[in-house]
Motif scaffolding. Structure first.
Motif, PDB file in Angstrom:
ATOM      1  N   ALA A  90       0.394   4.105   9.697  1.00  0.00           N
ATOM      2  CA  ALA A  90       0.943   2.784   9.558  1.00  0.00           C
ATOM      3  C   ALA A  90       0.258   1.827  10.199  1.00  0.00           C
ATOM      4  O   ALA A  90      -0.126   0.480   9.608  1.00  0.00           O
ATOM      5  CB  ALA A  90       2.543   2.847  10.050  1.00  0.00           C
ATOM      6  N   ALA A  94      -1.846  -1.660   8.574  1.00  0.00           N
ATOM      7  CA  ALA A  94      -1.627  -2.839   9.067  1.00  0.00           C
ATOM      8  C   ALA A  94      -2.856  -3.553   9.340  1.00  0.00           C
ATOM      9  O   ALA A  94      -3.319  -4.668   9.169  1.00  0.00           O
ATOM     10  CB  ALA A  94      -0.694  -2.875  10.361  1.00  0.00           C
ATOM     11  N   GLN A 101      -3.898  -9.786   3.611  1.00  0.00           N
ATOM     12  CA  GLN A 101      -2.620 -10.182   2.776  1.00  0.00           C
ATOM     13  C   GLN A 101      -1.889 -11.605   3.223  1.00  0.00           C
ATOM     14  O   GLN A 101      -1.172 -12.324   2.604  1.00  0.00           O
ATOM     15  CB  GLN A 101      -1.352  -9.045   2.912  1.00  0.00           C
ATOM     16  N   PHE A 202       5.214  -6.357   3.194  1.00  0.00           N
ATOM     17  CA  PHE A 202       4.811  -5.337   4.312  1.00  0.00           C
ATOM     18  C   PHE A 202       4.276  -6.229   5.513  1.00  0.00           C
ATOM     19  O   PHE A 202       4.887  -5.320   6.558  1.00  0.00           O
ATOM     20  CB  PHE A 202       3.072  -5.118   3.893  1.00  0.00           C
ATOM     21  N   GLY A 205       7.885  -5.879   7.025  1.00  0.00           N
ATOM     22  CA  GLY A 205       8.258  -4.653   7.689  1.00  0.00           C
ATOM     23  C   GLY A 205       7.515  -4.051   9.122  1.00  0.00           C
ATOM     24  O   GLY A 205       8.104  -3.715   9.912  1.00  0.00           O
ATOM     25  N   TRP A 206       6.165  -4.743   9.085  1.00  0.00           N
ATOM     26  CA  TRP A 206       5.531  -4.328  10.359  1.00  0.00           C
ATOM     27  C   TRP A 206       5.986  -5.198  11.365  1.00  0.00           C
ATOM     28  O   TRP A 206       5.947  -4.859  12.469  1.00  0.00           O
ATOM     29  CB  TRP A 206       3.967  -4.573  10.323  1.00  0.00           C
ATOM     30  N   PRO A 267       7.404  -0.036   8.088  1.00  0.00           N
ATOM     31  CA  PRO A 267       6.188  -0.275   7.375  1.00  0.00           C
ATOM     32  C   PRO A 267       6.028   0.283   5.807  1.00  0.00           C
ATOM     33  O   PRO A 267       5.509  -0.551   5.118  1.00  0.00           O
ATOM     34  CB  PRO A 267       5.071   0.297   8.180  1.00  0.00           C
ATOM     35  N   GLY A 270       8.225  -1.915   3.662  1.00  0.00           N
ATOM     36  CA  GLY A 270       7.146  -3.116   3.280  1.00  0.00           C
ATOM     37  C   GLY A 270       6.436  -2.983   2.327  1.00  0.00           C
ATOM     38  O   GLY A 270       6.537  -3.858   1.381  1.00  0.00           O
ATOM     39  N   PHE A 271       5.587  -2.079   2.264  1.00  0.00           N
ATOM     40  CA  PHE A 271       4.863  -1.768   0.855  1.00  0.00           C
ATOM     41  C   PHE A 271       5.153  -1.210  -0.308  1.00  0.00           C
ATOM     42  O   PHE A 271       4.849  -1.461  -1.476  1.00  0.00           O
ATOM     43  CB  PHE A 271       3.327  -1.451   1.399  1.00  0.00           C
ATOM     44  N   GLN A 274       6.217  -3.721  -2.908  1.00  0.00           N
ATOM     45  CA  GLN A 274       4.702  -4.448  -3.522  1.00  0.00           C
ATOM     46  C   GLN A 274       4.126  -3.483  -4.655  1.00  0.00           C
ATOM     47  O   GLN A 274       3.868  -3.929  -5.600  1.00  0.00           O
ATOM     48  CB  GLN A 274       3.872  -4.626  -2.276  1.00  0.00           C
ATOM     49  N   GLY A 409       0.715   4.407  -0.746  1.00  0.00           N
ATOM     50  CA  GLY A 409       0.073   3.193  -0.336  1.00  0.00           C
ATOM     51  C   GLY A 409      -1.564   3.422  -0.162  1.00  0.00           C
ATOM     52  O   GLY A 409      -2.398   2.712  -0.473  1.00  0.00           O
ATOM     53  N   TRP A 413      -4.140   1.454  -2.470  1.00  0.00           N
ATOM     54  CA  TRP A 413      -5.015   0.468  -1.778  1.00  0.00           C
ATOM     55  C   TRP A 413      -6.618   0.989  -1.975  1.00  0.00           C
ATOM     56  O   TRP A 413      -7.606   0.656  -1.412  1.00  0.00           O
ATOM     57  CB  TRP A 413      -4.718   0.053  -0.374  1.00  0.00           C
TER      58      TRP A 413
END
Lengths: 530, 388
Positions: A90, A94, A101, A202, A205-206, A267, A270-271, A274, A409, A413
């Protein structure tokens, strides 16, 4: 801050090369890569330990190891997976993605960032060293107390417990440093126009995770320090003979340990939205509701700790309070699930690997959440507690909800990070192998748990034999499937089809406005968010 | 290969016999106490509710996944940026549903269960004390017919079975030498504690599980409604013997219980009578005591598992003098260590009687590769004197 776009662009690619680049780097992407690589290695280490366990549990009787070694494996497996695999993964995201982001050139405190990472390898060594030495006949091995360090067992334990305590101290320092950096970055480095309520999910979340870490890690550090002094300096914090109380340790430990669950998951929460909006090709539903839910979960996380030891003895009002407050967590979580599904609803969905992992994640994490809801009930918990039902439950939340989310994730990415597309066919294969073998592993554990098999036992009664065998077969399939994951990542780093800037058709967010891979210093011109 | 074949046959047999032991495979085992019955009801109800939620949500998702696909040319219908009011309304609906389920449908029965579980005093007719220690349970009856009865309950499964050298019995790992005996129909109050680390006394069919905490007393209760033998295990990680600490409870009618109590009390009285024994008698009895209580750490051969568990063979303590020149037993002597323990070594004075302690010490000094020149034979009377 917003005026000068830099003319001497190319010089920014100047940095040490070879090993020195990685040792001295303050670049958020390099550090992110190191975190992610470290996490992947430790994931494989922790995973191979559990394969030893599942091999031992393949059939009744002791075949491969003595019970003491078995206990060491379960404790170290858990510590590695939580502290050295999931949390660094995570943090790796970040480091990589937060500056991209929110339109920042780097993390706010780059040198701190470097230090935060380089604390990790020594602590991983501290965790695994006693264990490795014991394999060669030196010392009495790693801690054999489970990852929870409960005294008096941990006071009784050998030097492995001290190693683990120091490892936890270091890992905790690393997390707190990472958290400070993330909070400072989010508050100070956002692109002009990006208000908090326009921030990517994200980042939210973090941000909450970081606050939770700062609030709870010191409590854990305090608890294990007290344990250390109990072990070596004659204090009696956790010994009734000197006026202490072993259960006090459990309160301190779980005051950290329960929020830790959310530290691992926030976290990901969070993503995931997205990824959902990308592959549903429509904006995420209920952004505000999700943000408030995350905050509510973060707040509830620190007030429900005692549900981890309902059976340890508590006054009735305390039992009732912890039961109802635990159940209350399902409320914001239900809002999150609702928003995720509403985001998919009437979208235009396609199912590339990240989306597959995300959809699988929602379903399997749902199982973890719902079984958690029943665990909140004190009466039923007397049966579930420390049985395999609990093992199955938290693997649905932490493997499905944590690791499979992280995998989503990674696939999402990876093209952005490497500039290459991964092999889509293999990615999908990896998903199906993982999802199926995960269920084959853990569904039987629900049943043996209900039937009465305690967790953390090296051998079991004959009535549990068949389910354990199925579970072991599933575990080996699950473990082997992850080699495919490693292969996919390595071949993607090495090459493959070039990835475009906006890798996914529906991708939204500043990170997709940069080339793939992004230049060494990400934003040389500060983006403006309208 | 043979093993694999056996496993294969076992798996097939299992699939065929699912219905035969259904209740012990898919859900809690058959409840035999009011508490376990309540727990089962709560569990079934919660599971049903969560299963319905899961299926409904999954169905909606699957419908969406099948219908709203890019590959079918489905165009996304963006939610028009919803007004805050609409957004609040739509997120409050799941919130409200959950509120109802959590705090009314599930919350109210849960409240009653908690109060019932914690009520140890009402109408209990008997009190027993259970002490967990590494790695056995000690039971003591504090009142009633069985007052004063006190015994230790050890795993009865043999080492050979655990190491796959013998065939495993039906109750592999779930059998003990001395089961706890309880009268059917009586509410028994249980006081729980531990002598070294945390343990957890758990019989799935009773629905009660309590952590035994050293230095503290915890309470729970059982009321077994149906005669029978019930089996469970320790479920708090308590060291290397954690998996070898079964709980076996023999629930019998009140009459049988009274008979059993009488017999046990007589036996206990006889055992406490201190009498002179020969070396051979002591060694023979000591071997039994040793293998039951000591071998788990020090090994059957006395080799120990250094450094945590020292060897007895050739050890200073097991070969050195017990009594000093004044005739009193010395500190850190063999007798002192067995009576009072040290570090990981538990104190046995509360667990074993004089004869057992004398026997096991004599055995350790004359077997396991030791042949003590001094104090080779210890008499129960000497142990008795040492206690005072």
């Amino acid at each position: 801050m917003s005026t000068t776009s830099v003319a001497h662009h190319d010089e920014h690619q100047d940095h040490p090369t070879g090993i020195m680049r990685w040792l001295t780097t303050t670049n958020h992407k390099d550090i992110g890569t190191m975190y992610l690589t470290f996490s992947l290695i430790m994931f494989l280490v922790g995973g191979s330990m559990i394969l030893g366990i599942r091999a031992e549990l393949f059939k009744p009787g002791l075949q491969l190891m003595n019970p003491e070694f078995f206990n060491q494996l379960i404790g170290v497996h858990a510590l590695i997976m939580i502290f050295a695999a999931l949390m660094p993964a995570a943090t790796g995201f970040a480091n990589w993605m937060l500056p991209l982001q929110i339109g920042a050139p780097d993390m706010a405190l780059p040198r701190l960032n470097n230090w935060g990472f380089w604390i990790l390898p020594p602590s991983a060594i501290l965790l695994t060293l006693p264990f490795t030495l014991a394999l060669f006949g030196v010392g009495d091995g790693a801690l054999a107390t489970g990852w929870t360090f409960y005294p008096p067992l941990s006071v009784q334990g050998g030097i492995g417990v001290d190693f683990a305590i120091f490892a936890v101290h270091l890992l905790g320092i690393s997390s707190v440093l990472g958290s400070i950096n993330i909070i400072v970055t989010i508050y100070n480095m956002r692109a002009p126009g990006m208000t908090l309520m326009k921030m990517p999910m994200f980042a939210w979340g973090w941000l909450i995770t970081a606050f939770l870490l700062i609030a709870t890690i010191p409590v854990l550090a305090g608890a294990v320090t007290m344990l250390l002094t109990d072990r070596h300096f004659g204090t009696h914090f956790f010994d009734a003979a000197g006026g202490g109380d072993p259960i006090m340790f459990q309160h301190l430990f779980w005051f950290f340990g329960h929020p830790e669950v959310y530290i691992l998951l926030l976290p990901v929460w969070g993503f995931i939205p997205q990824i959902l909006q990308t592959f549903s090709r429509k904006p995420m539903y209920g952004y505000k509701a999700q943000v408030y839910s995350l905050w509510a979960i973060g707040a509830l996380a620190v007030v429900v700790w005692a549900h981890h030891f309902f059976t340890a003895g508590m006054p009735v009002p305390a039992l009732l309070y912890f039961m109802y407050s635990t159940m209350a967590i399902s409320l914001p979580l239900a809002v999150l699930f609702y928003c995720w599904i509403r985001t998919m609803w009437k979208g235009s969905m396609s199912f590339e690997t990240p989306m597959l992992f995300t959809v699988g994640w929602i379903i399997l994490f749902g199982v973890g959440g719902l079984t958690g809801l029943v665990l909140a009930d004190v009466a039923a918990d007397a049966q579930y507690h420390n049985s395999y039902f609990v093992v199955a439950h938290f693997h649905y939340t932490l493997f499905a909800g944590g690791i499979m989310g992280i995998m989503a994730g990674v696939y999402y990415w990876l093209p952005k990070m490497t500039g290459h597309m991964y092999n889509e066919k293999l990615g999908k294969l990896h998903f199906w192998l993982t999802a199926i073998s995960f269920n084959v592993t853990f569904i039987p554990q629900f049943f043996v748990g209900l039937a009465g098999m305690p967790r953390r036992i090296p051998d079991y009664a004959l009535q549990f034999a068949e389910f354990n065998m199925i579970s072991s077969i599933g575990a080996f399939a699950l473990g082997l499937s992850q080699l495919l994951f490693v292969y996919i990542i390595i071949s993607c780093v090495k090459g493959g089809k070039k990835a475009s800037d906006r890798v996914w058709e529906g991708a939204q967010g500043l990170e997709w406005t940069l080339p793939s891979p992004p230049p060494y210093h990400s934003f040389t011109e500060q983006p403006v968010v309208k | 290969m043979q093993g694999m074949k056996k496993l294969g046959v076992g798996a097939v047999a299992w699939f065929l016999s699912l219905s035969a032991h259904a209740d012990y495979t898919w859900n809690f085992p058959e409840p035999v106490t009011p508490m376990a019955l309540d727990t089962l009801h709560v569990h079934n109800k919660f599971m049903l509710i969560t299963a319905v939620i899961f299926v409904v949500v999954l169905a909606i998702m699957i419908y969406s996944i099948v219908t709203h696909r890019h590959s079918k040319g489905y165009k996304p219908v963006a939610d028009n940026p919803p007004s805050t009011a609409v957004e609040i309304f739509w997120t409050l609906i799941p919130f409200a549903i959950l509120l109802l389920i959590d705090f009314v449908i599930m919350g109210i029965p849960a409240y009653h269960s908690v109060v019932m579980m914690e009520d140890t005093r009402d109408q209990s007719t008997m009190v027993i004390k259970i002490t967990g220690s590494q790695w056995r349970w000690q039971y003591e009856y504090l009142d009633g017919d069985a007052k004063g009865i006190k015994f230790v309950s050890n795993l009865a499964t043999t080492n050979g079975q655990m190491h796959n050298e013998e065939d495993k019995g039906e109750h592999y790992l779930l059998e003990v030498d001395n089961p706890l005996v309880l009268p059917v129909g009586e509410k028994v109050r249980i006081l729980m504690t531990a002598s070294d680390v945390l343990h957890n006394w758990w019989v799935p069919q009773f629905g009660s599980s309590r952590v035994a905490v050293p230095g503290f007393i915890r309470e729970t209760w059982v009321q077994v409604e149906k005669p029978g033998v019930y089996r469970g295990q320790c479920k708090e990680l308590c060291g290397k013997g954690h998996g070898y600490m079964p709980v076996v409870v023999n629930a019998v009618s009140k009459e049988e219980f009274a008979q059993w109590a009488n017999k046990k009390q007589d036996e206990q009285k006889a055992a406490n009578d201190v009498k002179e024994m020969t070396k051979d008698e002591l060694v023979a009895q000591g071997k039994v005591v040793y293998e039951k209580n000591c071998a788990v750490c020090h090994q059957v051969t006395g080799a120990g598992l250094p450094p945590a568990f020292p060897a007895l063979t050739g050890s200073k303590i097991a070969t050195g003098a017990i009594f000093g020149s004044d005739g009193k037993y010395q500190k850190d002597s063999h007798l002192d260590r067995v009576l009072n323990g040290k570090g990981v070594m538990p104190a046995w004075k509360a667990t074993l009687n004089d004869t057992e302690i004398a026997a096991v010490i004599t055995y350790e000094r004359n077997a396991l590769g030791n042949a003590a020149a001094v104090d080779a034979v210890l008499q129960p009377a000497q142990v008795k004197a040492a206690r005072e």
